[in-house]
Each structure stands twice: as structure tokens, then as C-alpha cells.
Design a protein around this motif. Sequence first.
Motif, short mmCIF file in Angstrom:
data_model
loop_
_atom_site.label_atom_id
_atom_site.label_comp_id
_atom_site.label_asym_id
_atom_site.label_seq_id
_atom_site.Cartn_x
_atom_site.Cartn_y
_atom_site.Cartn_z
N PHE A 93 48.74 -20.27 30.57
CA PHE A 93 48.69 -19.32 31.67
C PHE A 93 49.90 -18.40 31.57
CE2 PHE A 93 51.95 -20.71 34.64
CZ PHE A 93 52.01 -22.10 34.56
N HIS A 94 49.76 -17.21 32.14
CA HIS A 94 50.81 -16.19 32.09
C HIS A 94 50.60 -15.24 33.27
CE1 HIS A 94 47.31 -14.42 30.12
NE2 HIS A 94 47.76 -13.29 30.65
N PHE A 95 51.49 -14.26 33.40
CA PHE A 95 51.40 -13.32 34.52
C PHE A 95 51.54 -11.88 34.01
CE2 PHE A 95 52.09 -16.35 38.08
CZ PHE A 95 52.59 -17.45 37.39
N HIS A 96 51.16 -10.93 34.87
CA HIS A 96 51.42 -9.50 34.66
C HIS A 96 52.07 -9.01 35.95
CE1 HIS A 96 48.60 -9.38 31.16
NE2 HIS A 96 48.05 -10.38 31.84
N TRP A 97 53.09 -8.13 35.86
CA TRP A 97 53.77 -7.71 37.08
C TRP A 97 54.35 -6.31 36.91
CZ3 TRP A 97 55.37 -11.58 33.80
CH2 TRP A 97 56.56 -11.38 33.11
N SER A 105 49.53 -5.70 39.27
CA SER A 105 48.32 -6.45 38.91
C SER A 105 47.49 -5.66 37.90
CB SER A 105 47.47 -6.74 40.16
OG SER A 105 47.04 -5.53 40.76
N GLU A 106 46.58 -6.36 37.22
CA GLU A 106 45.68 -5.70 36.26
C GLU A 106 44.37 -5.33 36.96
OE1 GLU A 106 45.69 -8.11 32.49
OE2 GLU A 106 47.04 -6.46 32.00
N HIS A 107 43.76 -6.31 37.60
CA HIS A 107 42.58 -5.98 38.40
C HIS A 107 43.05 -5.39 39.73
CE1 HIS A 107 40.84 -8.87 35.51
NE2 HIS A 107 39.76 -8.13 35.66
N LEU A 118 48.18 -13.59 38.10
CA LEU A 118 48.24 -14.80 37.25
C LEU A 118 46.95 -14.91 36.45
CD1 LEU A 118 48.94 -17.80 36.47
CD2 LEU A 118 48.05 -18.43 38.74
N HIS A 119 47.04 -15.24 35.18
CA HIS A 119 45.86 -15.48 34.34
C HIS A 119 45.92 -16.88 33.75
CE1 HIS A 119 45.25 -10.90 33.63
NE2 HIS A 119 44.73 -11.31 34.77
N LEU A 120 44.90 -17.69 34.04
CA LEU A 120 44.78 -19.03 33.44
C LEU A 120 43.68 -18.93 32.39
CD1 LEU A 120 44.89 -20.32 36.97
CD2 LEU A 120 46.27 -21.55 35.30
N LEU A 199 39.77 -9.55 26.78
CA LEU A 199 41.20 -9.81 26.90
C LEU A 199 41.84 -8.48 27.30
CD1 LEU A 199 41.76 -11.79 23.60
CD2 LEU A 199 41.73 -12.72 25.91
N THR A 200 42.95 -8.53 28.03
CA THR A 200 43.58 -7.27 28.43
C THR A 200 44.76 -6.93 27.52
OG1 THR A 200 45.16 -8.31 29.94
CG2 THR A 200 42.98 -7.72 30.83
N THR A 201 44.97 -7.80 26.48
CA THR A 201 45.97 -7.42 25.47
C THR A 201 45.30 -7.56 24.11
OG1 THR A 201 46.79 -9.69 25.24
CG2 THR A 201 47.90 -8.32 26.87
ZN LIG Z 1 46.69 -11.69 31.21
#
Ligand SMILES: [Zn+2]
Length: 263
Positions: A93-97, A105-107, A118-120, A199-201
Motif C-alpha cells: 500500500f502507498h499514498f498520493h498527496w 488525491s488522484e480520484h 491511500l491505495h491498497l 495503474l496511475t503510475t
Molecule cells: Zn497509487
Amino acid sequence: AVTLRDLPAVKLHPMWQGPLVVPGGDRQSPIDIVVRKSVFDSELKPLVTDYDPQTCQQIWNNGYSFLVEYDDTTDKSTLKGGPLQDKFRLCQFHFHWGESNAWGSEHTVDRRLFPAELHLVHWNSDKYSLFEEAVMEDNGLAVIGVFLKVGRRHEGLQKLVDALPAIRHKGSVVEFTRFDPACLLPTNTEDYWTYHGSLTTPPLTESVTWIVMKQHIEVSHDQLAVFRSLLFTSAEEEVQKSMVNNFRVQQPLCGRSVRSSFT
Ligand SMILES: [Zn+2]
Ligand SMILES: NS(=O)(=O)c1nnc(N(Cc2cn(-c3ccccc3)nn2)Cc2cn([C@@H]3O[C@H](CO)[C@@H](O)[C@H](O)[C@H]3O)nn2)s1
């Protein structure tokens, strides 16, 4: 609430300065979730997570976010139910900020931005034997997205926050054990949106069943500030760059529908 239009020209990480369009990509993530256009599906079940904190192994700075990695060689930490037909194994899991609490957030939900997400990340262990295989397959992955809001301090998150100074630089890794990621899920895991995306990356592969929780979790301003103390850069680089704004911009829906598990 702040919407994407209000964002000043946010300086994006080099990862996102290149061509953001994936050739032929028609199910890219993240997206804006337009609530009134989401379709209620009564077949959608509550999520069933069964995470074993003993499978938590390490936390590291990969130069884009920080990842908490789990031993995914057995079915010890799993996700099933929700929109999923199979059992999925937690791998990380990881985060985007953002650099400020106004975005990150991404969404987004009706264009509303949250300070972090947070992405799990899980992969289909009923069908595949390795993440690398699953990531190339339609819906080989399932990622749970949880929005973070600034408010009360999140007691469960603090153990993770306390480990961050040890991984300030890109490439640093420290042992991180006995962390139960279930503590980061909202109390309500029945209400979520789900859609088929990517995936967003990079490699941006279109293999993700996204499950975005309706209920957010709260973290304190100070806890989020520690996320921002991380660096994109390794210890050797002269110019140190704060790890902030590590999110991808919204992608076109391309006719996809977003289903909701609630009315
Ligand atoms: Zn992510
Ligand atoms: N913003 S988000 O949409 O959610 C995510 N964005 N990226 C994510 N991951 C990084 C990643 C790596 N690969 C990949 C693809 C093909 C071959 C090799 C790697 N695709 N995405 C997810 C991720 C995977 N991993 C680890 O990849 C290893 C292979 O490199 C594997 O052996 C481990 O079991 C697994 O845990 N780390 N992160 S998720």
C-alpha cells in the motif's frame, strides 16, 4: 471545496511532464467520480479483507511515493467480495498527496479533491502465481482507494508516520513489521464506487478493478506534514526535492460507467 480548475499551475513530478496519454488507452485512471451518473448495482457485495499483520515486511521510498510491502508469496493477506469474483493478495500500500491540504488525491468525487489518497494494491492469486503476471491481465489487479481528510490524528497511522524520517531519500528502505492495514480502512466498507481502470503510475497498465471507498479516513495536519517531509531525490543529489503532488491528473472516462454499492 477546491476543484481542479482552482489549482494554481502545480509543478508536477518529471514522471508526469511527459506524454500523459497511453497509446490506445481507453480505461485509464484516475477519474472524476460523478455521483449522480454512478449506477447502483445490488449485486455488489461488502468488501471482505483478511490481512495478516505478520506479512508486513518493509517500508521504502521509491522516489515517487513510499510503499509498505507485504509478503505476497502466500494467501495470508487477502481481499475478496465487493465486485470481485476471485481472491486477491495484498502486495503493497502507498499514498498520493499534495503540497497543501487543498489537493493531493488522484480520484475526485464530483470534482472534489482530497488532501491525500491511500491505495491498497492486490493481485488475483486465484488466476495467477505472480504480481508480474497479473499486472498484464484484464482485471488482474484490484486496488482499494481511500480518501484522507485532515482532522483528528489517526492513531493507527502514527506507527507508519514515525518510520518516515528513516526513509526520507529515494531508495531508502527500513524493516517495518506487524502493521495491520485494516486499521487504515474506513468503518464503513460496504459503500464504494467501482470501475475498470489502470495503474496511475507507469506502466499504466489497464488491469485494475478500482474500488473507491465512499467514506474517508481522518489524519492530522501534522501527520500529513511528515508525508511532505519525504524527498523525491536520493541522498547523493545536490538539489533535494520535496515529495509532494505525486498524483496523476484525471483521465477521460471514455464511456465507462462507475457502479455504486449504495443508493
Ligand atoms: Zn497509487
Ligand atoms: N497508484 S496505483 O495505480 O495503485 C499503482 N501504481 N503502480 C503500482 N505498482 C508498481 C508497479 C510495478 N509494476 C510492474 C509491472 C510489470 C513488471 C514488474 C512490475 N507494475 N506496477 C504496484 C507494485 C508492484 N510492486 C511489486 O512489484 C514487484 C515486481 O516489480 C513484485 O515482485 C512484487 O510482488 C510487487 O509487490 N510494487 N508496487 S500500484
